[in-house]
Scaffold this motif. Structure first.
Motif, PDB file in Angstrom:
ATOM      1  N   THR A  77      32.968  40.373  32.050  1.00 17.75           N
ATOM      2  CA  THR A  77      32.358  40.782  30.868  1.00 17.75           C
ATOM      3  C   THR A  77      32.693  42.236  30.520  1.00 17.75           C
ATOM      4  OG1 THR A  77      30.403  41.315  31.825  1.00 17.75           O
ATOM      5  CG2 THR A  77      30.704  39.256  30.840  1.00 17.75           C
ATOM      6  N   ASP A  78      33.273  43.132  31.475  1.00 14.19           N
ATOM      7  CA  ASP A  78      33.416  44.518  31.278  1.00 14.19           C
ATOM      8  C   ASP A  78      34.924  44.763  30.888  1.00 14.19           C
ATOM      9  OD1 ASP A  78      34.668  43.688  33.606  1.00 14.19           O
ATOM     10  OD2 ASP A  78      33.727  45.638  34.794  1.00 14.19           O
ATOM     11  N   GLY A  79      35.563  43.713  30.827  1.00 11.52           N
ATOM     12  CA  GLY A  79      37.167  43.732  30.214  1.00 11.52           C
ATOM     13  C   GLY A  79      38.023  43.620  31.537  1.00 11.52           C
ATOM     14  N   LYS A  80      37.475  43.672  32.784  1.00 14.84           N
ATOM     15  CA  LYS A  80      38.302  43.707  33.910  1.00 14.84           C
ATOM     16  C   LYS A  80      38.763  42.428  34.293  1.00 14.84           C
ATOM     17  CE  LYS A  80      37.437  47.801  36.595  1.00 14.84           C
ATOM     18  NZ  LYS A  80      36.705  48.416  37.784  1.00 14.84           N
ATOM     19  N   THR A  81      40.103  42.304  34.902  1.00 13.51           N
ATOM     20  CA  THR A  81      40.673  41.114  35.214  1.00 13.51           C
ATOM     21  C   THR A  81      40.836  41.334  36.759  1.00 13.51           C
ATOM     22  OG1 THR A  81      41.990  40.933  33.063  1.00 13.51           O
ATOM     23  CG2 THR A  81      42.620  39.784  35.290  1.00 13.51           C
ATOM     24  N   LEU A  82      40.870  40.292  37.691  1.00 13.42           N
ATOM     25  CA  LEU A  82      40.983  40.131  38.876  1.00 13.42           C
ATOM     26  C   LEU A  82      41.853  38.997  39.440  1.00 13.42           C
ATOM     27  CD1 LEU A  82      39.935  40.677  41.799  1.00 13.42           C
ATOM     28  CD2 LEU A  82      38.583  38.992  41.572  1.00 13.42           C
ATOM     29  N   TYR A  83      43.170  39.473  39.993  1.00 15.45           N
ATOM     30  CA  TYR A  83      43.986  38.536  40.515  1.00 15.45           C
ATOM     31  C   TYR A  83      43.672  38.466  41.982  1.00 15.45           C
ATOM     32  CZ  TYR A  83      47.076  37.781  36.507  1.00 15.45           C
ATOM     33  OH  TYR A  83      47.520  37.093  35.314  1.00 15.45           O
TER      34      TYR A  83
ATOM     35  N   VAL B  84      44.651  33.555  57.328  1.00 14.65           N
ATOM     36  CA  VAL B  84      44.643  33.303  55.921  1.00 14.65           C
ATOM     37  C   VAL B  84      44.507  34.827  55.691  1.00 14.65           C
ATOM     38  CG1 VAL B  84      43.457  32.780  53.961  1.00 14.65           C
ATOM     39  CG2 VAL B  84      43.909  31.246  55.758  1.00 14.65           C
ATOM     40  N   TYR B  85      45.430  35.199  54.871  1.00 15.54           N
ATOM     41  CA  TYR B  85      45.522  36.648  54.071  1.00 15.54           C
ATOM     42  C   TYR B  85      44.752  36.604  52.585  1.00 15.54           C
ATOM     43  CZ  TYR B  85      47.730  38.113  58.325  1.00 15.54           C
ATOM     44  OH  TYR B  85      48.197  38.366  59.662  1.00 15.54           O
ATOM     45  N   ARG B  86      44.351  37.705  52.249  1.00 14.31           N
ATOM     46  CA  ARG B  86      43.764  37.910  51.002  1.00 14.31           C
ATOM     47  C   ARG B  86      44.678  39.051  50.366  1.00 14.31           C
ATOM     48  NH1 ARG B  86      37.723  39.329  48.824  1.00 14.31           N
ATOM     49  NH2 ARG B  86      38.273  38.754  46.473  1.00 14.31           N
ATOM     50  N   VAL B  87      44.849  38.966  49.061  1.00  9.16           N
ATOM     51  CA  VAL B  87      45.645  40.209  48.511  1.00  9.16           C
ATOM     52  C   VAL B  87      44.689  40.042  47.208  1.00  9.16           C
ATOM     53  CG1 VAL B  87      47.515  41.559  47.564  1.00  9.16           C
ATOM     54  CG2 VAL B  87      47.517  40.270  49.630  1.00  9.16           C
ATOM     55  N   ALA B  88      43.878  40.948  46.773  1.00 14.94           N
ATOM     56  CA  ALA B  88      43.154  41.177  45.607  1.00 14.94           C
ATOM     57  C   ALA B  88      43.259  42.277  44.853  1.00 14.94           C
ATOM     58  CB  ALA B  88      41.667  40.679  45.913  1.00 14.94           C
ATOM     59  N   ILE B  89      43.612  42.310  43.741  1.00 11.13           N
ATOM     60  CA  ILE B  89      43.946  43.269  42.532  1.00 11.13           C
ATOM     61  C   ILE B  89      42.802  43.176  41.377  1.00 11.13           C
ATOM     62  CG2 ILE B  89      45.799  42.699  41.408  1.00 11.13           C
ATOM     63  CD1 ILE B  89      46.492  45.839  41.103  1.00 11.13           C
ATOM     64  N   GLU B  90      41.998  44.230  41.371  1.00  8.10           N
ATOM     65  CA  GLU B  90      40.988  44.129  40.176  1.00  8.10           C
ATOM     66  C   GLU B  90      41.263  45.369  39.153  1.00  8.10           C
ATOM     67  OE1 GLU B  90      36.280  45.364  39.233  1.00  8.10           O
ATOM     68  OE2 GLU B  90      37.202  44.998  41.433  1.00  8.10           O
ATOM     69  N   GLY B  91      41.197  45.300  37.883  1.00  6.67           N
ATOM     70  CA  GLY B  91      41.428  46.416  36.893  1.00  6.67           C
ATOM     71  C   GLY B  91      42.061  45.732  35.693  1.00  6.67           C
ATOM     72  N   SER B  92      42.998  46.399  34.868  1.00 13.42           N
ATOM     73  CA  SER B  92      43.341  46.123  33.517  1.00 13.42           C
ATOM     74  C   SER B  92      44.706  45.091  33.827  1.00 13.42           C
ATOM     75  CB  SER B  92      43.816  47.427  32.877  1.00 13.42           C
ATOM     76  OG  SER B  92      45.123  47.877  33.320  1.00 13.42           O
ATOM     77  N   GLU B  93      44.464  44.024  32.880  1.00  9.96           N
ATOM     78  CA  GLU B  93      45.591  43.115  33.176  1.00  9.96           C
ATOM     79  C   GLU B  93      47.036  43.542  32.923  1.00  9.96           C
ATOM     80  OE1 GLU B  93      46.170  38.274  31.925  1.00  9.96           O
ATOM     81  OE2 GLU B  93      44.807  39.545  30.798  1.00  9.96           O
ATOM     82  N   GLU B  94      47.064  44.616  32.131  1.00 11.41           N
ATOM     83  CA  GLU B  94      48.445  45.117  31.919  1.00 11.41           C
ATOM     84  C   GLU B  94      48.790  45.745  33.102  1.00 11.41           C
ATOM     85  OE1 GLU B  94      50.530  48.586  29.340  1.00 11.41           O
ATOM     86  OE2 GLU B  94      48.590  48.371  28.982  1.00 11.41           O
ATOM     87  N   THR B  95      48.026  46.466  33.875  1.00 10.65           N
ATOM     88  CA  THR B  95      48.426  47.347  35.302  1.00 10.65           C
ATOM     89  C   THR B  95      48.699  46.071  36.164  1.00 10.65           C
ATOM     90  OG1 THR B  95      47.260  49.183  34.765  1.00 10.65           O
ATOM     91  CG2 THR B  95      47.600  48.699  37.028  1.00 10.65           C
ATOM     92  N   ILE B  96      47.762  44.986  36.289  1.00 10.60           N
ATOM     93  CA  ILE B  96      48.161  43.869  37.192  1.00 10.60           C
ATOM     94  C   ILE B  96      49.410  43.128  36.858  1.00 10.60           C
ATOM     95  CG2 ILE B  96      47.490  41.956  37.946  1.00 10.60           C
ATOM     96  CD1 ILE B  96      44.209  42.690  37.451  1.00 10.60           C
ATOM     97  N   ASN B  97      49.739  43.048  35.606  1.00  6.95           N
ATOM     98  CA  ASN B  97      51.167  42.335  35.475  1.00  6.95           C
ATOM     99  C   ASN B  97      51.919  43.350  35.779  1.00  6.95           C
ATOM    100  OD1 ASN B  97      49.857  39.988  34.748  1.00  6.95           O
ATOM    101  ND2 ASN B  97      49.523  40.686  32.474  1.00  6.95           N
ATOM    102  N   SER B  98      52.127  44.531  35.603  1.00  4.14           N
ATOM    103  CA  SER B  98      53.128  45.373  36.019  1.00  4.14           C
ATOM    104  C   SER B  98      53.506  45.546  37.346  1.00  4.14           C
ATOM    105  CB  SER B  98      53.065  46.952  35.410  1.00  4.14           C
ATOM    106  OG  SER B  98      51.841  47.524  36.003  1.00  4.14           O
ATOM    107  N   LEU B  99      52.338  45.333  38.094  1.00  2.51           N
ATOM    108  CA  LEU B  99      52.626  45.541  39.730  1.00  2.51           C
ATOM    109  C   LEU B  99      52.777  44.175  40.395  1.00  2.51           C
ATOM    110  CD1 LEU B  99      49.476  48.151  40.463  1.00  2.51           C
ATOM    111  CD2 LEU B  99      52.096  48.598  40.683  1.00  2.51           C
TER     112      LEU B  99
END
Length: 217
Positions: A168-174, A184-199
């Motif tokens: 609801t705050d506009g953030k995205t999590l992959y 089992v390894y976990r890699v999680a990134i939270e933030g703006s979808e634009e930043t996530i897609n660029s990374l």
């Protein structure tokens, strides 16, 4: 201000997995890949999430490898992030491995799990799917999430399960889960979808158990 979702999920995932393994909160997520549709499900699924894809935006500008730094730890693996990213420390949870953008809006988490930490359902094999199933339940029950997608994909050359969550705050999590060796390894990134897609290409192609800077990917 909404609390950091990566932090909350990190400290509650183990208990969520154990509870789900005992039969509580049974859910199902439907995945879409380039190949025929596959599924991430709990042992006894009762609901279905919308079938969607989680492809990177064509408008996102990929970060170049030369503009990154190698970070990581032996127990969680190593990965490349932008050079200006910094350690995201927490006195309450000092063992969590997290890095963030300078403004702390975008946060990356690296974590690993062993079979001994979880109670699996009878006949349920240990692997990335088991962890992703339980994490799907945890996100499905989060009242602040506005969408949830489950996708079978590749991460660092391994078969992986990706959960994409918006809030609801506009953030995205992959949230990626994959098995390598016994962990089992976990890699999680939270933030703006634009930043996530660029990374995303950097993250997917530079994670490994090797601390050395990758020459190419």
């Amino acid at each position: 201000m909404m609390k950091n979702k990566i932090l909350l999920s990190s400290v509650t995932l183990l208990s969520a997995l154990i509870v789900a393994a005992c039969g509580n909160g049974e859910k199902k997520s439907t995945e879409t890949t380039a190949a025929p549709t596959t599924e991430v499900t709990t042992a006894t699924p009762t609901t279905t999430a919308p079938t969607t894809t989680a492809s990177a935006s064509s408008d996102a500008k990929e970060v170049s490898l030369g503009d990154t730094q190698r970070i990581g730890r032996e127990d969680v693996g190593y990965i490349n992030v932008p050079k200006d990213w910094i350690v995201y420390s927490s006195s309450k949870y000092p063992d969590l491995f997290r890095y963030s953008s300078p403004d702390k809006y975008n946060i990356l988490l690296l974590k690993s799990f062993s079979k001994e930490q979880f109670k699996l359902n009878d006949g349920e094999p240990w692997g990335a799917k088991a962890v992703a199933d339980r994490m799907y339940v945890r996100w499905k029950d989060d009242k602040q999430q506005t969408s949830l997608e489950g996708v079978k994909t590749k991460f660092a050359g391994e078969e992986a399960y990706l959960l994409k969550v918006t809030f609801t705050d506009g953030k995205t999590l992959y949230d990626w889960f994959f098995l390598k060796g016994d962990l089992v390894y976990r890699v999680a990134i939270e933030g703006s979808e634009e930043t996530i897609n660029s990374l995303r290409p950097i993250l997917q192609n530079t994670w490994s158990l090797d601390p050395k800077f990758p020459r190419q990917y």
